[in-house]
Write an enzyme that holds these catalytic residues in place. Structure first.
Site, mmCIF file in Angstrom:
data_model
loop_
_atom_site.group_PDB
_atom_site.id
_atom_site.type_symbol
_atom_site.label_atom_id
_atom_site.label_comp_id
_atom_site.label_asym_id
_atom_site.label_seq_id
_atom_site.Cartn_x
_atom_site.Cartn_y
_atom_site.Cartn_z
ATOM 1 N N SER A 69 -9.272 -0.383 2.327
ATOM 2 C CA SER A 69 -8.007 -0.515 1.604
ATOM 3 C C SER A 69 -8.053 -1.547 0.487
ATOM 4 O O SER A 69 -7.120 -1.635 -0.305
ATOM 5 C CB SER A 69 -6.880 -0.875 2.578
ATOM 6 O OG SER A 69 -7.135 -2.124 3.192
ATOM 7 N N LYS A 121 1.636 -4.593 6.004
ATOM 8 C CA LYS A 121 1.226 -5.117 4.698
ATOM 9 C C LYS A 121 2.435 -5.479 3.840
ATOM 10 O O LYS A 121 2.436 -6.503 3.144
ATOM 11 C CB LYS A 121 0.353 -4.085 3.988
ATOM 12 C CG LYS A 121 -0.995 -3.849 4.660
ATOM 13 C CD LYS A 121 -1.788 -2.755 3.969
ATOM 14 C CE LYS A 121 -3.140 -2.534 4.651
ATOM 15 N NZ LYS A 121 -3.934 -1.461 4.020
#
Length: 836
Positions: free
Chosen positions: A714, A757
């Site tokens: 990511s 996140k």
């Protein structure tokens, strides 16, 4: 309508009991009177009764229409008897009667005390209804007789002999049947009467008898009758075998019981019954009292017999005794009663936990199905989420909502397969595995069983406990779970297993596939505030002996504790900080009460007092302050303890085009950096990067906090943004964070952990987040449940990397970057930053 208002079939069964012997032996005489079929005949409907030709049967009549018919008849008048298609109909119409039946004579009628009638009828001939001529006051119809063929020849003799043999066999096998019935059957010479009489009395459904009377020809009726007789013989023979076996087993058990009682009495009289025999007798009594499965009873009885022959001083005595005690201590077939009330269960779940809507809905769905189908198999759930979000406590709440016992075992650090399956009895100190021990502790076969920290199971030379859990957590296999110590299958299918994990990666795929994964995300600030006010603060006040009216926490103060003194996905550290505050307050209360002038004024914890209670602030919300250098980008990372922000720093220096990676990066992250650089090289013209920048300049990518291992795909978007920034000398816009996986074609692929996140970005002061286009659904889901928590954060979605770079990078301050080569040794220089 009560039973006495219906006709009752009074046909005797195939037992040929006492009252029928004379009837069988006296075959009917030929009917002298000729029945005329040229006119209409009265019709008497029957329930579950079929009248066969030549057979005399009693029939009960209770319906008024049928009684009216019988009262209007002259002696020995013919009547057509037809069976109803549905026995429950009280007033059948012509369409609700079978068309095939028999015409018979009413030999005798008798009025009963309840005004019903009992009639004796004799069948004469099979008939078929051509048309009904009247329905009131009773039914009447025009019928046509069916001709019967002559029964001559060897074939019909064989049918008659076979029928007699089977009928005699049934009489022999039937209990309480008189022997005379068999002799009477053998004396019947009229084959037609033999077949019709036995068909009338055999114990088969009335619908089958109706098919028999409808069959054309005596041969067809004889074959159908022999089929039913054969079936009845098989049933009776099997019943006799079962009764013989049961009687033999009972005789053996009774004999053993009597002998043991005699032995016990003799030993008592002689004073020879020692402590060992008393223990053995107590164990036998315990086995008789417990409702053990047959296989378990057999095994434990053998062990008790062996125990009676082993001296108490022998080591085998204690091993066998412990084994028997363990089996008897298990709750074989005992289940806790589950009182299912969805409203009460929902109330309990909401009392104990705030939020967690998906988990609560799943539990309520299971309860609803369990209420509709009580024997359903329990689900295998796995709560996956960061520490402190309430996975373990949620299991206790589920047990409370179900009204079941709660058992928890921690699998963290377990490396021996025997911890799950147990040790075989050949080993010294052997014992059952932790699953069976938990069931034994619960005392019920359907507890809520929590397997805590399933992702932290280890493996070594002693085996892999994860493999042993495959059978435990498989609904198709755990109904016969085999523990090495017991060596007897135990049913775990009604146990509700709940596993907990911080991450799914360490869990083997076969084990993960057996569980229903329910992800528990980290809490937002709004959720933490509610949890603190509703659960944590009242609990800590109670644990520290502080009355609620003595202390109050201001909402702003609680928010300050959340943001300045904790940085976590759950609320475990938040509760510790609240406990620290409560300890200081408890000290102040005691000092005030012990003073000369006690002060009972309530204490209000305000923001200004936090330095006194907790010291200096430990975290600051502005951790992502604007960076004034090119080559620095902010990414978002997921960890087992929640989300976090990630700085990616890049710089260039004189060299030969090498890519240097530091910061303890994993293989996947290194490959992402290689892919990002390759994509930049392929699009150098688009981004106006000269070829010399890649040939004569080294680029160094560093991820701070180098002591912490980092890996995952990511960070690809962030690495590419950082590289594009340093090569183009364009700074990244402030207060922007990003996440996503990249490909060599410049596509941005979706990633996981979006909610964690986003929470990390909000804590760090990020105001804008760039995400893959396919992650938009995850953001919408998070906004539906926690919309207020993300009100000051904006989201943008990208599918192509060049669009993202054009958006996130500010214009170059000094025009296009310049990478020059001054001499033949390719000593480069740049107007950009050589280091940071």
């Amino acid at each position: 309508m009560t039973d006495h208002t219906k006709e009752h079939e009074n046909t005797p069964s195939m037992g040929f009991l006492d009252g029928l012997v004379n009837s069988i032996s006296q075959q009917p005489k030929a009917i002298e009177e000729e029945i005329k079929f040229d006119g209409a005949l009265p019709v008497l409907p029957l329930r579950n009764t079929v009248l066969f030709p030549d057979v005399i049967v009693p029939i009960g009549v209770a319906r008024q229409r049928s009684i009216a018919l019988l009262e209007s008849l002259a002696p020995n008048s013919p009547v057509v008897f037809l069976m109803q298609t549905d026995a429950d109909i009280d007033a059948p119409t012509p369409d609700e009667l079978h068309k095939n039946g028999s015409v018979g004579l009413v030999l005798r009628t008798l009025r009963m005390p309840d005004n019903s009638m009992s009639v004796i009828v004799q069948g004469v001939k099979r008939v078929v209804v051509e048309a009904f001529t009247q329905t009131e006051p009773y039914l009447a119809a025009k019928v046509t007789p069916k001709d019967e063929e002559e029964l001559e020849g060897v074939e019909f003799d064989a049918y008659a002999r076979t029928t007699k043999q089977l009928a005699s066999k049934i009489i022999e096998l039937s209990p309480n049947s008189p022997n005379e019935a068999s002799y009477a059957i053998q004396s019947i010479e009229n084959t037609r009467f033999l077949i019709h009489f036995i068909a009338s009395n055999i114990s088969v459904p009335a619908a089958e008898k109706q098919k028999m009377i409808e069959a054309e020809g005596m041969k067809a009726r004889a074959e159908r009758l022999i089929h039913f007789l054969n079936r009845e013989v098989q049933v009776l023979e099997l019943s006799k075998q079962i009764q013989t076996k049961v009687k033999t087993d009972m005789d053996r058990s009774q004999r053993e019981f009597i002998l043991r009682q005699q032995l016990k009495t003799i030993q008592q009289e002689l004073g020879e019954q020692d402590a060992q025999m008393q223990d053995v007798e107590k164990l036998r009594e315990a086995v008789e009292k417990k409702n053990l499965p047959e296989e378990v009873t057999s095994v434990v009885s053998k062990e008790i017999d062996k125990l009676s022959r082993i001296p108490q001083a022998s080591p085998d005595y204690s091993v066998t005794r412990n084994y028997v005690d363990t089996i008897l201590a298990l709750p074989w077939g005992h289940f806790s009663e589950t009182v299912i009330n969805l409203h009460e269960a929902e109330k309990i779940l909401n009392q104990d936990h705030y939020g967690l809507g998906k988990v609560k809905d799943r539990i309520l769905e299971y309860l609803a199905v369990l209420k509709l189908k009580s024997n359903m198999k329990a689900p295998i759930l796995c709560f996956c989420g960061p520490p402190g979000v309430g996975k373990t406590s949620l299991g206790r709440s589920i047990a409370r909502a179900l009204g079941r016992k709660f058992i928890r075992i921690s699998l963290g650090g377990v490396r021996d397969e025997a911890e799950i399956r147990g040790h075989r009895r050949t080993y010294i100190g052997s014992m059952p595995g932790r699953i069976i021990q938990g069931i034994k502790t619960a005392g019920t076969s359907n507890p809520v069983f929590m397997l805590d920290e399933i992702d932290k199971i280890g493996a070594d030379f002693r085996g892999n406990p994860s493999s042993a859990l495959l059978e435990v957590l498989d609904p198709a296999q755990n109904n016969a779970f085999s523990d090495h110590y017991l060596e007897i299958p135990y049913d775990l299918s009604k146990v509700m297993f709940i596993a907990t994990a911080n991450t799914l990666d360490p869990i083997p795929v076969p084990l993960r596939d057996r569980m229903e994964i329910i992800n528990l995300s980290g809490y937002t600030e709004y959720e933490k505030l509610h949890i603190a006010e509703r659960y944590l603060i009242p609990r800590q006040l109670e644990e520290h002996g502080i009355r609620p009216e003595d202390v109050s926490f201001d909402a702003l103060t609680t928010k300050k504790i959340i943001n300045a003194y904790t940085r976590e996905a759950g609320v475990r550290n938040l509760e510790r900080q609240i406990a620290n505050v409560c300890r200081v307050i408890a000290k102040d209360i005691v000092i005030r009460r012990e003073s000369d002038q006690p002060d009972e004024t309530p204490i209000t914890v305000v923001t200004a007092d936090l330095k006194k209670y907790l010291g200096m602030e430990q975290f600051y919300p502005d951790v992502s302050e604007p960076v004034m250098l090119s080559g620095v980008a902010v990414g978002l990372a997921w960890t087992p303890v929640g989300g976090d922000i990630l700085f990616i720093e890049s710089t260039v220096m004189k060299g030969t085009g090498r890519l240097i990676l530091t910061g303890q990066l994993g293989d996947v992250m290194k490959e992402s950096a290689q892919a990002a650089l390759s994509y930049l090289k392929s699009c150098a013209d688009y981004f106006k990067i000269p070829d010399e920048a890649f040939r004569y300049w080294d680029v160094h990518v560093h991820v701070p906090q180098g002591a912490i291992p980092k890996d995952g795909p990511s960070a690809g978007v962030t690495i590419l943004t950082s590289l594009a920034s340093i090569y183009t000398q364009r700074k990244v816009k402030p207060c922007i964070a990003m996440t996503g996986e990249i490909t060599l074609r410049g596509r941005i692929l979706p990633v996981g952990g979006i909610k964690e996140k986003v929470l990390a970005a909000k804590r760090a002061g990020i105001t804008e987040i760039l995400l893959p286009e396919k992650n938009e659904k995850d953001v919408k889901e998070a906004l539906e449940t926690n919309g207020g928590a993300f009100s000051d954060v904006s989201f943008k979605y990208f599918h192509e990397m060049d669009d993202l770079i054009d958006y996130v990078l500010e214009p170059a301050e000094n025009g296009a970057p310049q990478f020059k080569v001054e001499d033949k040794d390719h000593t480069p220089e740049t107007t950009g930053n050589e280091s940071e």
